[in-house]
Design a protein around this motif. Structure first.
Motif, PDB file in Angstrom:
ATOM      1  N   VAL A 204     -47.196 -15.014 -60.363  1.00  0.00           N
ATOM      2  CA  VAL A 204     -48.536 -14.713 -59.868  1.00  0.00           C
ATOM      3  C   VAL A 204     -48.767 -15.176 -58.422  1.00  0.00           C
ATOM      4  CG1 VAL A 204     -51.004 -14.798 -60.360  1.00  0.00           C
ATOM      5  CG2 VAL A 204     -49.367 -14.947 -62.240  1.00  0.00           C
TER       6      VAL A 204
ATOM      7  N   GLN B  49     -41.336 -18.541 -53.763  1.00  0.00           N
ATOM      8  CA  GLN B  49     -41.652 -17.123 -53.932  1.00  0.00           C
ATOM      9  C   GLN B  49     -41.444 -16.663 -55.374  1.00  0.00           C
ATOM     10  OE1 GLN B  49     -40.953 -14.497 -50.545  1.00  0.00           O
ATOM     11  NE2 GLN B  49     -39.640 -13.324 -51.885  1.00  0.00           N
TER      12      GLN B  49
ATOM     13  N   THR C  94     -45.862 -15.299 -53.998  1.00  0.00           N
ATOM     14  CA  THR C  94     -45.845 -14.604 -52.710  1.00  0.00           C
ATOM     15  C   THR C  94     -46.956 -15.134 -51.805  1.00  0.00           C
ATOM     16  OG1 THR C  94     -45.337 -12.732 -54.120  1.00  0.00           O
ATOM     17  CG2 THR C  94     -45.499 -12.308 -51.786  1.00  0.00           C
ATOM     18  N   TYR C  95     -48.117 -15.389 -52.417  1.00  0.00           N
ATOM     19  CA  TYR C  95     -49.247 -15.864 -51.619  1.00  0.00           C
ATOM     20  C   TYR C  95     -48.984 -17.262 -51.095  1.00  0.00           C
ATOM     21  CZ  TYR C  95     -51.681 -11.754 -53.156  1.00  0.00           C
ATOM     22  OH  TYR C  95     -52.030 -10.457 -53.346  1.00  0.00           O
TER      23      TYR C  95
ATOM     24  N   PHE D 134     -46.780 -17.104 -48.135  1.00  0.00           N
ATOM     25  CA  PHE D 134     -47.397 -16.644 -46.886  1.00  0.00           C
ATOM     26  C   PHE D 134     -48.347 -17.704 -46.339  1.00  0.00           C
ATOM     27  CE2 PHE D 134     -46.507 -12.147 -45.720  1.00  0.00           C
ATOM     28  CZ  PHE D 134     -45.431 -11.987 -46.571  1.00  0.00           C
ATOM     29  N   PHE D 135     -48.985 -18.471 -47.227  1.00  0.00           N
ATOM     30  CA  PHE D 135     -49.891 -19.509 -46.734  1.00  0.00           C
ATOM     31  C   PHE D 135     -49.111 -20.702 -46.189  1.00  0.00           C
ATOM     32  CE2 PHE D 135     -53.386 -17.797 -49.695  1.00  0.00           C
ATOM     33  CZ  PHE D 135     -53.790 -16.914 -48.690  1.00  0.00           C
TER      34      PHE D 135
END
Ligand code: HEM
Ligand code: FES
Lengths: 349, 552
Positions: B180, B176, B183-184, B187-188
């Motif tokens: 850039v 995390q 966070t994505y 979540f993936f």
């Protein structure tokens, strides 16, 4: 030693080593030394008996492991100091382990003592191809390339590269549903105005008078336990963000941050339990210093001073939950946390 | 049956696959013998053990985070809510006979697998076995170590107990922190917020299929290349860069290596039977709001843990973004940089030395003082980070303050490697000197003689022919010379600055290395062996005289 006087190699010769006459000529491989088992047939026979005994014993132990499997009840316990454990498990493991070991030891003994041990030598050849081979393959490649017209027909070439390149896109796009987009999820917890602070083991609400100075209680929002019946995942996810610690400190020892004057109740303060470093739940509280320590990387926070970091790799204080007391006198939240809890993330600001 | 025909089953295969031709080349293939060549074997065998025991575990393990109420035979957790993954791990440990054994063998073999790969890597490094033509095999081996560590870490996460969940939580926090995309990615990977219910099934398939599959492929290529290049050997009488001396694959290595597989398997089985590892039932199911104090990851994660632990808490906030230097530096920059340096070392060294020859003879570490120094510096860096991973244990164990341990390590990780490099290089050079002394002046016998004039001297005996040869069987190494600034026509040589840097590095690389004596030096030393450092054979009477003359 005359290091300085040695000739120096040029870069284009491609190496840093110098060929000077070897100081001592290669005497060739040492003469073979015979082992006792090569000379004395009795010694060899002894080794043969040893090896075969090891192999046979391995077989016996393999059978033994099967006997242990059926004969020893699966819940029987073997007690012997540090070697205590499940007896069935240990017996099977011992038999199989020893059997395997004996097979291996026997084979190695056989190789070392009985097999011919004269060293032999094999020539090496450089890895690279010979000039003729290089010429052959280059010609074959060029011929194939020319026959395909790959070099000349630029339209085909470009088309191929475009097509293949774009096929990489679906390979990535199809993974899109691996997870939802983060959105604002990381900014919220299930805490909200009026939600009671309850003990995380008993789920009982807490009155200020229940807490003595110096006490620390692990707590959760009252709306967390009912979630468990609804969905185990939602429950875990909510718990991972909403867990808090409630602590009571002598008001004179508290240094309140401007704007947080009414966030505590008589020295009772509430902080996120999730470390701002990488998210371990912090756990160790030292009353006298008001410090809590995260067991993962030892970040230490001062609860009397807005949970600011006093040591360790964490960079931010633990977020504080503003407290109030409801009409029945129980501790409740004034609102959700005013900042995201847990580890930092890029968009956090 | 005559020797001109294969027995029926072999003939069947040979008619279809021509296995005879492959066998002819390889049956009597020569492998040199040395204990240090067994390290790679240990890694290979533990991998096979992992495949076998892991497959056993998959028959019962349920890679699911669905919640169940535990009803197995471990009474302390009965009735508790937990994931199916954790419940099935308890079942494997308590209700499947031999299940705990297999779990423990699997875990011990994992620990051994990674340890063996690391020590194997060090052996390759310090003996220069990574040089041409084996650079690519170094990269393959390195990749396996890298994947092995990830594989082990993911395996540790599968049982979904409190420790494994905590490990994953830490990893999640690190991911995390990536600028850039952090966070994505998070979540993936986790299918949404942490912990979610996707991580165990996803990590499971990576653990049992994806990574083992890749490692299996890489192991095959790795071994093929070992056979194809033929094994390196230590220099010695009759052992040159153009041959390989040792025992044949059939029968000696078939028996030795095959036997060694059983020995390794036997030892891991005994460890699995007698030594407890990862008793997950003591930790309880994963709960993101709980943690045990003093929790430690498997040993091979320790250096990353340490790197993160000793980093001060810096973070920047500007333009609405957060940069967590306290994670970016110790978790996302330093480890990858370290690892990349190790992976590319063969190419870096070859560029610096300008050496383009094939090498099949191994270096003795002392004969490459700079490389050996670099290796020990790397080990020191790794070791200090590793110690950092246990800074709390060290503090409590030795009764020192955690702050002091941490502050010490913050400096030591930078100074330690430099010091280690320098000391190691000096030691290597002294050892080289000692070797040369041995060659030129022979062995000290401890025999003191008094000359008729009353002077005392120690007797020396020359080293034997085989040993003397072995001591001299190495290259004379000199720094690269990049030629003059301009050529005869006054044209400046191309890429001058780069080449200058290269020459500097090369000078540094070989600076102070001691060259072996030349033939003249050797002859000269032997010719005038009459001063204090005499060389001649010791006789019985002289040995006797030592005692008397010493006393006189
Ligand atoms: C390549 C190297 C491998 C390494 C380093 C490795 C490592 C590990 C480790 C450390 C664990 C945790 C064990 C525990 O204490 O419960 C584990 C669990 C597990 N591994 Fe592996 N493993 C490897 C290969 C495999 C393979 C090839 C399979 C299956 C085909 C497999 C199947 C499993 C299963 C099912 C579990 C969960 C079992 C349990 O927790 O009881 N592993 N692995
Ligand atoms: S998670 Fe708390 S210090 Fe790292």
């Amino acid at each position: 030693m005359s290091d300085e006087k040695l000739p120096v190699v040029k870069a284009d010769e491609g190496h840093g080593a110098v060929e000077v006459a070897e100081p001592i000529a290669d005497p060739g491989i040492e003469p073979h030394e015979y082992r006792i088992t090569d000379i004395d047939p009795k010694a060899a026979d002894r080794v043969e008996r040893q090896v075969s005994a090891m192999f046979t014993l391995a077989g016996v132990l393999a059978l033994g492991s099967c006997v242990a499997y059926f004969a020893i009840p699966r819940d029987s316990v073997f007690e012997f100091g540090p070697l205590s454990g499940n007896a069935n498990n240990m017996a099977i493991g011992l038999c199989i382990g020893l059997a395997l070991f004996l097979i291996g030891a026997g084979a190695i003994q056989w190789a070392k003592k009985l097999m011919v041990d004269e060293e032999i030598s094999e020539d090496r050849h450089p890895a690279h191809s010979s000039p003729e081979q290089i010429q052959d393959i280059t010609e074959a490649f060029k011929q194939g390339a020319a026959e395909s017209g790959f070099g000349r027909r630029t339209l085909i070439r470009r088309g191929l590269f475009t097509g293949l390149g774009l096929l990489g896109l679906p390979a990535v796009v199809l993974l899109r549903d691996l997870g939802p987009l983060p959105g604002r999820t990381l900014y919220h917890t299930i805490w909200a105005k009026g939600i009671r602070v309850v003990n995380d083991v008993t789920a009982r609400p807490i009155k200020p008078a229940d807490m003595i100075v110096g006490q620390l209680v692990n707590a959760i929002p009252a709306n967390l336990p009912p979630l468990q019946e609804e969905s185990a995942v939602e429950y875990q996810n909510a718990r991972a963000k909403a867990a808090v610690i409630v602590v009571r400190i002598r008001p004179t020892e508290i240094r309140t941050k401007p704007g947080r004057e009414n966030w505590g109740i008589d020295g009772i303060l509430c902080y996120s339990k999730i470390c701002t470093h990488v998210g371990c739940p912090i756990s160790l509280y030292e009353q006298t210093t008001h410090h809590v320590l995260c067991p993962c990387h030892q970040s230490t926070f001062d609860l009397a001073d807005s949970a600011k970091v006093v040591f360790g790799p964490a960079a931010r204080p633990l977020p504080q939950l503003p407290l109030a007391v409801d009409s029945e006198g129980y501790l409740v939240a004034q609102s959700d946390f005013t900042e995201p809890v847990g580890p930092s993330f890029f968009e956090r600001g | 049956m005559s020797d001109k025909e294969f027995p029926a089953p072999v003939k069947y295969l040979d008619d279809r696959l021509g296995i005879g031709k492959i066998g002819r080349k390889n049956l009597r293939k020569v492998f040199p013998d040395h204990w240090s060549f067994m390290l790679g074997e240990i890694a290979l065998y533990s991998f096979i053990i992992l495949l076998l025991t892991g497959t056993f575990l998959t028959f019962w393990f349920k890679p699911s985070m669905a919640e169940v109420e535990y009803q197995g035979s471990y009474s302390l957790l009965k009735g508790l809510h937990m994931s199916e993954a954790y419940a099935s791990t308890l079942d494997i440990s308590f209700d499947v006979r031999g299940g705990l054994l297999m779990r423990q063998i699997h875990h011990w073999a994992a620990v051994l697998f990674i340890a063996a790969m690391m020590v194997h890597l060090l052996r390759i490094f310090f003996t220069g076995a990574f040089r041409k033509p084996r650079e690519l095999n170094w990269v393959i081996g390195f990749t396996m170590l890298f994947l092995g560590i990830i594989e082990g870490f993911i395996g540790y996460g599968l049982p979904d107990d409190l420790l494994s969940g905590t490990g994953l939580r830490i990893t999640q926090g690190m991911i995390q922190a990536s600028p850039v995309i952090g966070t994505y990615m998070n979540f993936f990977i986790f299918g949404g917020e942490f912990p979610g219910d996707d991580m165990v099934p996803r990590f499971f398939i990576v653990h049992v299929l994806l990574i083992p599959g890749i490692i299996l492929l890489l192991v095959s290529v790795h071994l093929f290349l070992v056979v194809y290049h033929k094994h390196t050997q230590y220099a010695g009488p009759g052992r040159t860069n153009n041959n390989v001396v040792g025992y044949p694959l059939w029968p000696v290595y078939t028996a030795k290596a095959g036997g060694f597989f059983f020995v390794v398997f036997g030892i891991t089985a005994l460890m699995g039977a007698l030594m407890q590892i990862n008793p997950v039932w003591l930790y309880g199911p994963y709960n993101p709001a709980e943690v045990t104090a003093g929790s430690q990851p498997d040993w091979y994660m320790g250096w990353l843990e340490g790197s993160v632990r000793i980093m001060p808490g810096f973070e920047s906030h500007f333009w609405g973004i957060t940069l967590s230097w306290n994670l970016i530096i110790p978790a996302l920059l330093i480890p990858p940089a370290f690892v990349t340096l190790v992976a590319l070392y063969p190419f870096i060294e070859a560029w610096i030395t300008g050496d383009k020859r094939e090498h099949h003879l191994l270096d003795r570490p002392r004969n490459m003082p700079t490389r050996t120094g670099i290796g020990v510096a790397f080990m020191t860096f790794y070791g200090l980070l590793w110690i950092g991973g246990g800074n709390d244990l060290i503090a409590t164990h030795f009764g020192v303050s955690l702050n002091n341990v941490t502050w010490f390590l913050r400096f030591a990780v930078f100074l330690g490697p430099v010091l280690a490099f320098w000391v190691t290089r000096r030691i290597a050079i002294s050892l080289q000197r000692a070797d040369n002394d041995r060659l030129l002046h022979g062995l000290e016998t401890g025999v003191i003689v008094r000359s008729p004039e009353g002077a005392y001297s120690e007797k020396h005996t020359p080293v034997g022919g085989y040993e003397a040869y072995t001591l001299t069987a190495r290259d004379r190494l000199l720094p690269l010379d990049i030629g003059p600034e301009t050529d005869d026509n006054g044209v400046r040589a191309p890429r001058r600055a780069l080449n200058k840097l290269r020459a500097k590095l090369s000078g540094f690389y070989f600076a102070d290395a001691v060259q072996k004596p030349t033939r003249e030096e050797l002859e000269e030393a032997q010719a005038h062996g009459h001063d204090a450092d005499e060389i001649h054979e010791l006789t019985e009477t002289e040995t006797y005289r030592e005692v008397t003359s010493d006393r006189s």
